[in-house]
Design a protein around this motif. Structure first.
Motif, mmCIF file in Angstrom:
data_model
loop_
_atom_site.group_PDB
_atom_site.id
_atom_site.type_symbol
_atom_site.label_atom_id
_atom_site.label_comp_id
_atom_site.label_asym_id
_atom_site.label_seq_id
_atom_site.Cartn_x
_atom_site.Cartn_y
_atom_site.Cartn_z
ATOM 1 N N LEU A 33 9.748 -3.359 0.344
ATOM 2 C CA LEU A 33 10.305 -4.230 -0.685
ATOM 3 C C LEU A 33 11.722 -4.579 -0.250
ATOM 4 O O LEU A 33 12.563 -3.686 -0.095
ATOM 5 N N GLU A 61 7.463 -7.625 0.821
ATOM 6 C CA GLU A 61 7.597 -8.347 -0.429
ATOM 7 C C GLU A 61 9.086 -8.529 -0.699
ATOM 8 O O GLU A 61 9.858 -7.564 -0.620
ATOM 9 N N ALA A 81 7.470 -5.820 -8.504
ATOM 10 C CA ALA A 81 7.348 -6.353 -7.141
ATOM 11 C C ALA A 81 7.040 -5.237 -6.154
ATOM 12 O O ALA A 81 6.243 -5.410 -5.216
ATOM 13 N N LYS A 84 3.428 -4.181 -6.499
ATOM 14 C CA LYS A 84 2.512 -5.203 -5.992
ATOM 15 C C LYS A 84 2.075 -4.905 -4.562
ATOM 16 O O LYS A 84 0.915 -5.146 -4.189
ATOM 17 N N VAL A 85 2.983 -4.373 -3.743
ATOM 18 C CA VAL A 85 2.669 -4.095 -2.340
ATOM 19 C C VAL A 85 2.623 -2.600 -2.055
ATOM 20 O O VAL A 85 2.562 -2.186 -0.902
#
Length: 401
Positions: A33, A61, A81, A84-85
């Motif tokens: 991230l 991301e 966020a 999400k990954v």
């Protein structure tokens, strides 16, 4: 005497060291991230770093919506966020806001909960996911400190999460990334770093038991923090005016990067004091930049504590380049305070709280609120009762230095 020093696993400082970021990130995880902001993401240097990281890891991301003062809404978005990954490493590229945001995201990513679960000192239960911090300003020192400062809409002042576990794992400090920093940001972040150095050097020394370095974050000054603080003050005094006047002055930018790092190492142990505690409610009320607020308050807080720190103000005079060889201690202390007022004026810091929209009637309330920020107020070398803190604010409102 009990001493401790806190810092990243590795600190790398110098021109061109940003080229190490992709390798350091890839060795720390494979699902990254990136935390930054929209302005920085459009900078070629930052865009190149992100592109180089993409070539080294499996997934990247980018969360580029960081906004000033780390509102809790930003934290929630950045945590989403990261989820999400399934991020296992965070790369923060930006100023103190960005890095503070990345710190609290790492906490929640590893331990769950919400930021409110970790307010205060030593509430983070253990290590977080790896964090690589890359500052693009020279000031907050967030890349190597154990603090994340947040804005909670349900509170009237900023709140801090303080823990040894949120010190970034790697800090990569490249002065070249600060060349495009605007003059106003350079001034505000730079005077913040100078405050870190001076507040650390003048912090109240405190006696400690063997468990305090684990149970508390800020412990007051000691000879190690004095060393870092004086080196920081020297560098920043030499470079700040020049960096504000000419952002392309490479020597000044290098001085500011090194000075900010040294000041961060100093206050990671010693802690900040009254200027920072008082700025919390004032900054929240006026929505003015943090560095502007602490810089404005610094000379008033030092003057109020002068009886306790006159010898240290005299030493700071010499460190900051003033010719005080034949001066008495009192004369040297005066010279430092006069020089500090000139520095603040030269870089555009307003001289009074009235100038930034503070209402005089609010001063006692702000003092009362600041008195509750114990981790900072306990470091102030002068009186810390509410009346004394109100007197500092009254002087800062009227301009009585």
């Amino acid at each position: 005497m009990l001493e401790t020093v806190r810092g990243p696993r590795q600190l790398i400082v110098g021109e061109g060291v940003a080229q190490n970021i992709p390798r350091v990130v890839a060795e720390s995880g494979s699902r990254v991230l990136v935390v930054t902001d929209q302005v920085l993401l459009r900078q070629p240097g930052v865009a190149e770093i992100v592109a180089a990281v993409r070539e080294k890891v499996d997934v990247v991301e980018v969360f580029a919506d960081a906004t000033s003062d780390v509102p809790l809404a930003d934290v929630a978005l950045a945590v989403s966020a990261a989820a999400k990954v399934d991020a296992d490493v965070i790369l923060a590229i930006g100023g103190g806001t960005v890095i503070d945001l990345a710190k609290i995201v790492g906490v929640i990513r590893r331990h769950g909960g919400t930021p409110r679960d970790f307010y205060g000192e030593s509430k983070v239960p253990g290590p977080t996911i790896p964090l690589v911090a890359v500052p693009t300003t020279s000031g907050t020192g967030s890349e190597l400190t154990p603090v994340s400062v947040l804005t909670d809409p349900d509170r009237e002042l900023k709140v801090g999460v303080s823990s040894v576990h949120i010190v970034p794992d790697f800090a990569i400090v490249d002065p070249e990334l600060t060349y495009t920093c605007p003059a106003t940001v350079t001034a505000h972040s730079g005077i913040d770093a100078f405050c870190h150095a001076v507040e650390s050097y003048t912090a109240r020394p405190r006696a400690h038991g063997p468990r305090d370095p684990v149970e508390q974050v800020f412990l007051g000054r000691n000879p190690v923090t004095d060393h870092y603080a004086l080196l920081a003050a020297e560098r920043i005094a030499r470079g700040l005016r020049r960096a504000v006047r000419n952002g392309g002055d490479k020597d000044a930018r290098a001085d500011m990067s090194y000075g900010s790092v040294l000041a961060g190492l100093a206050f990671s142990h010693a802690g900040n004091a009254a200027p920072h505690a008082l700025q919390y409610p004032i900054g929240a009320a006026t929505h003015t930049p943090h560095g502007l607020g602490v810089g404005l308050l610094l000379p008033y807080a030092l003057a109020a504590a002068r009886n306790a720190i006159g010898d240290r103000l005299a030493i700071l005079a010499g460190v900051c380049g003033l010719d005080v060889t034949d001066a008495s201690e009192a004369e040297a202390a005066d010279a430092f305070l006069t020089w500090l007022n000139g520095l603040l004026a030269d870089i555009g810091i307003p001289p009074t709280l009235a100038d930034i929209g503070v209402a005089r009637a609010d001063l006692p309330r702000f003092a009362e609120m600041a008195s509750g920020v114990t981790r900072l107020i306990q470091n102030h070398p002068g009186p810390t009762d509410t009346a004394s803190l109100t007197a500092i604010l009254e002087a800062a409102w009227t301009g009585d230095r």
